[in-house]
Design an enzyme around this catalytic site. Structure first.
Site, PDB file in Angstrom:
ATOM      1  N   HIS A 276       5.718   0.170   4.347  1.00  0.00           N
ATOM      2  CA  HIS A 276       4.871  -0.419   3.305  1.00  0.00           C
ATOM      3  C   HIS A 276       3.412  -0.558   3.718  1.00  0.00           C
ATOM      4  O   HIS A 276       2.572  -0.888   2.882  1.00  0.00           O
ATOM      5  CB  HIS A 276       5.421  -1.785   2.894  1.00  0.00           C
TER       6      HIS A 276
ATOM      7  N   ASP B  27      -5.479  -0.276   3.420  1.00  0.00           N
ATOM      8  CA  ASP B  27      -4.326  -0.915   2.797  1.00  0.00           C
ATOM      9  C   ASP B  27      -3.275   0.140   2.483  1.00  0.00           C
ATOM     10  O   ASP B  27      -3.613   1.242   2.019  1.00  0.00           O
ATOM     11  CB  ASP B  27      -4.745  -1.612   1.495  1.00  0.00           C
TER      12      ASP B  27
ATOM     13  N   VAL C  28      -2.523  -5.748  -6.177  1.00  0.00           N
ATOM     14  CA  VAL C  28      -3.382  -6.618  -6.983  1.00  0.00           C
ATOM     15  C   VAL C  28      -4.093  -5.811  -8.065  1.00  0.00           C
ATOM     16  O   VAL C  28      -4.181  -6.231  -9.226  1.00  0.00           O
ATOM     17  CB  VAL C  28      -4.411  -7.354  -6.092  1.00  0.00           C
TER      18      VAL C  28
END
Length: 725
Positions: free
Chosen positions: A165, A372, A377
């Site tokens: 992830h 990331d 978000v």
């Protein structure tokens, strides 16, 4: 009935204990918990993980187990030391900074590594308690990188998926880890390895090739008699959940309260967990420069910044928190008015309805991490925009940027670009906003969290079926006994043996592959039996093999079937073959040698070989693709064949191959036929063998052989057992 076991560091539940010692359970609302809820809540499926609190008392542990089992969860209880060294230590002080390209923060502590291995084994033991034949195991994230191979060791046939992830770093970053090979081999225990982006997938494959020595073709890795598949599966969100929450009465009521409190401002929204990878200080500095560059937005725009607490007892996170506090204080001190504050800063978490209200209010969402894996978000913001009015500014370093190309994509380290992106977002027409948001919403609706789960699980199931259909039996001790028994009961035997990679290991210099004394003795013992005819069938030239083994009672097939010799006879060509083509091809190969340090040409009577074992990893793959493509173009209409072996490319006449040559020996009747080889040129030999022959592949590559053994060491042990009566 087969079940699915989900395995992650944390269970999708928050357990708390009140003053009376009573336990309460609150389900998590994270994206992963939502998506996998469609799996672990069904039938006998189970989610395995740490419950999030320390329990030393066995009665309490039993109570938690019983409470969680009602919701298809099974806890792995960890001690404070294990969490400190395995999770906070190795996972977050070594892997996290390395995988996010912050190597200056990496801590290399062997005690942490040993604890990481022990805890991964603890998770493995928990899996093995529940796992049964035909079950599927899906392991998640960087805290459990060793679990797939640990499970595979105990349950070789288990269906195992792994998903990362967070980003997987480039080879140049990953190679600094002292434990790099163990980590890669740990992940290679899985059948399917998933990442959010193609870049992460590409970095992983490069590291596997360069550091573990396993090449790949189109995302497929041959490893220990298995094909492992590596692919990109961008994770989505529960789109309907965020859209419906944005329309809920509680969200609307909160929006009214917040707007009343903040006044008539255009809101720029920033939501992050406290972490150095999120680029929060860079974002604040850019906002400060924006107010200086465009003073007309003073008293008209406010930054609503939510930072969710995380690890602020760790020194570098504590310093990061202090830096953020100082920047917010300075900007608010310099620009605030009595009726206006440039930054509304909240260092805490908020319930979903509050976040949904923020999403609705925000004119601009500022999502600018330095690195990331995905970042959800930005997807939640898009899903919450029911009127399709708003602008997303997104870092190109976030995995989600590969999907949300209609956002304003920026380099988060380019302050000027970020400032201009803010200005563009605030001046964008509603028509353009609606156009971009609607395109992104359409994509997010289709590729939601349930699509992600379904896609991964279906692919894993397909892979397992493909593996079963191509499974070649390993030579176990029992299988070896059966082969030896048939050998000893036979009256007339034919044995084909490839040389390089089959009887001897590969060397950088092919001339260093001379037979050792033990091999000579084994061949002498085999050939001394009058019932045996032993044939060395190789791509080597006749001069080399004749010089090394010509004194033994052997038959030879060399240069892939060009030259033949039966014991006691002279060398003969299988058929008239022309070598007129060699001059032009040699000139081409020389040009590649000149451009590729470490490569060289080997010339045989009727073939040419380009060796690249000593060439730098990465460059070898590039040159191999180039030269193979070039050679195949030149060989068209010339009756030539291009063969790719182990770190070699050979070009020869297509009129000959090992299989065609081997059939000349098969014209006699034999009651025991045995053939062993290691590369794809030996597949011709295997396919030419009778159905009842023992065909053995040395190594892990795909094969038509009936059996395989790991290396030439095991094959030689089998041949040695033939000679012991």
């Amino acid at each position: 009935m087969a079940k699915t076991l989900i395995v992650s560091n944390r269970l999708p539940v928050k357990i708390s204990k009140n003053e009376e010692g009573e336990l309460s359970y609150m389900p998590s609302e994270g994206g992963l918990a939502t998506g996998l809820g469609s799996i672990y809540k069904e039938g006998g499926n189970i989610w395995i993980g740490w419950p999030g609190l320390y329990l030393d008392d066995e009665k309490e542990q039993t109570k938690v187990k019983e409470g969680l089992s009602k919701n298809n969860m099974s806890p792995v209880f960890l001690t404070e030391k294990e969490i400190k060294d395995y999770y906070e230590g190795f996972s977050n002080e070594t892997l996290w900074p390395n995988f996010h390209y912050f190597n200056q923060y990496c801590l290399f502590d062997d005690d942490h590594w040993e604890e990481y291995k022990r805890v991964n084994q603890k998770f493995t033991n928990a899996i093995l308690e529940h796992a049964e034949a035909n079950d599927t195991i899906w392991v998640h994230d960087y805290q459990l990188l060793l679990v797939p191979s640990m499970v595979r060791k105990e349950r070789p046939d288990m269906s195992i998926g792994f998903f990362q992830h967070i980003p997987f770093p480039s080879y140049e970053s990953f190679r600094i880890l002292p434990y790099r090979r163990e980590i890669l081999c740990g992940m290679l225990g899985a059948d399917l390895i998933g990442f959010h982006t193609y870049d992460d997938m590409r970095h992983f494959l490069s590291s596997v090739s360069r550091l573990a020595g396993y090449s790949n073709s189109r995302g497929e890795i041959e490893y220990r008699n298995r094909k492992i598949y590596v692919d990109a599966f961008p994770m989505g969100i529960d789109y309907d959940k965020y859209a419906s929450t944005a329309a809920s009465p509680e969200t609307l009521e909160r929006e009214v309260r917040y707007r009343t409190s903040m006044g008539d401002q255009k809101i720029i929204l920033s939501i992050d967990r406290l972490d150095y990878s999120k680029g929060i200080p860079q974002r604040l500095r850019a906002f400060e420069v924006f107010l200086e560059t465009y003073p007309e937005y003073v008293e008209k725009v406010s930054l609503l910044m939510v930072v969710v607490p995380s690890r602020d007892n760790v020194e570098k996170y504590k310093r990061l928190k202090e830096e953020i506090d100082e920047l917010v204080g300075r900007i608010n001190g310099n620009f605030s008015r009595i009726s206006w504050s440039p930054i509304y800063y909240y260092y805490r978490s908020f319930p979903l309805e509050a976040l949904s209200a923020f999403y609705r209010m925000a004119k601009v969402a500022l999502v600018t991490p330095l690195r990331d894996g995905m970042n959800l978000v930005c997807k939640e913001y898009i899903a919450s925009k029911l009127d399709q009015k708003g602008v997303l500014i997104l870092s190109e370093m976030a995995g989600s940027s590969k999907e949300l190309s209609d956002a304003i994509l920026i380099n988060p380290t380019d302050q000027k670009q970020l400032v201009e992106a803010l200005h563009r977002a605030l001046t964008m027409s509603e028509e353009e906003q609606i156009k971009h948001i609607s395109i992104m919403q359409k994509s997010l609706k289709r590729y939601n969290i349930f699509h992600w789960v379904d896609l991964f699980m279906k692919r894993l199931s397909q892979i397992k079926e493909e593996q079963k259909s191509h499974l070649t039996q390993q030579i176990t001790e029992e299988v070896a006994k059966g082969i030896v028994k048939d050998y000893k009961s036979a009256q007339k035997r034919l044995i084909f043996l490839d040389y390089d990679g089959t009887l001897v290991s590969f060397h950088d210099d092919p001339n260093d592959s001379k037979p050792d004394e033990n091999l000579i003795q084994t061949i002498e013992d085999l050939t001394s039996d009058e019932a045996n005819k032993v044939v060395i069938i190789s791509g080597r030239d006749k001069e080399t093999l004749g010089g090394w083994l010509g004194h033994l009672k052997l038959d030879f097939i060399t240069e892939h079937g060009v030259w033949l010799r039966e014991y006691g006879s002279d060398w003969r060509l299988k058929a008239p073959i022309s070598g007129d083509w060699k001059e032009e091809i040699r000139e081409l190969l020389e040009s590649y040698v000149n451009r590729t340090p470490g490569s060289f040409i080997e010339e045989k009577n009727y073939s040419l070989v380009w060796h690249y074992r000593k060439v730098e990893t990465g460059l070898d793959e590039l040159r191999t693709r180039e030269i193979t493509s070039h050679l195949k173009f030149l060989s068209q209409n010339r009756n030539l064949q291009v063969l790719e072996g182990d770190k070699v490319i050979e070009i020869k006449s297509s009129e000959v191959d090992k299989g065609k040559a081997a059939t000349l020996w098969l014209s006699d009747e034999y009651d025991f036929v045995f053939a062993a080889g290691d590369d794809w040129t030996d597949e011709d030999t295997f396919e030419a063998m009778p159905e009842d022959a023992y065909t053995i592949k040395v190594g892990n590559k795909s094969t038509a052989a009936h059996y395989r053994c790991p290396s030439n060491k095991e094959l030689r042990e089998l041949l040695l057992s033939f000679t012991k009566w």
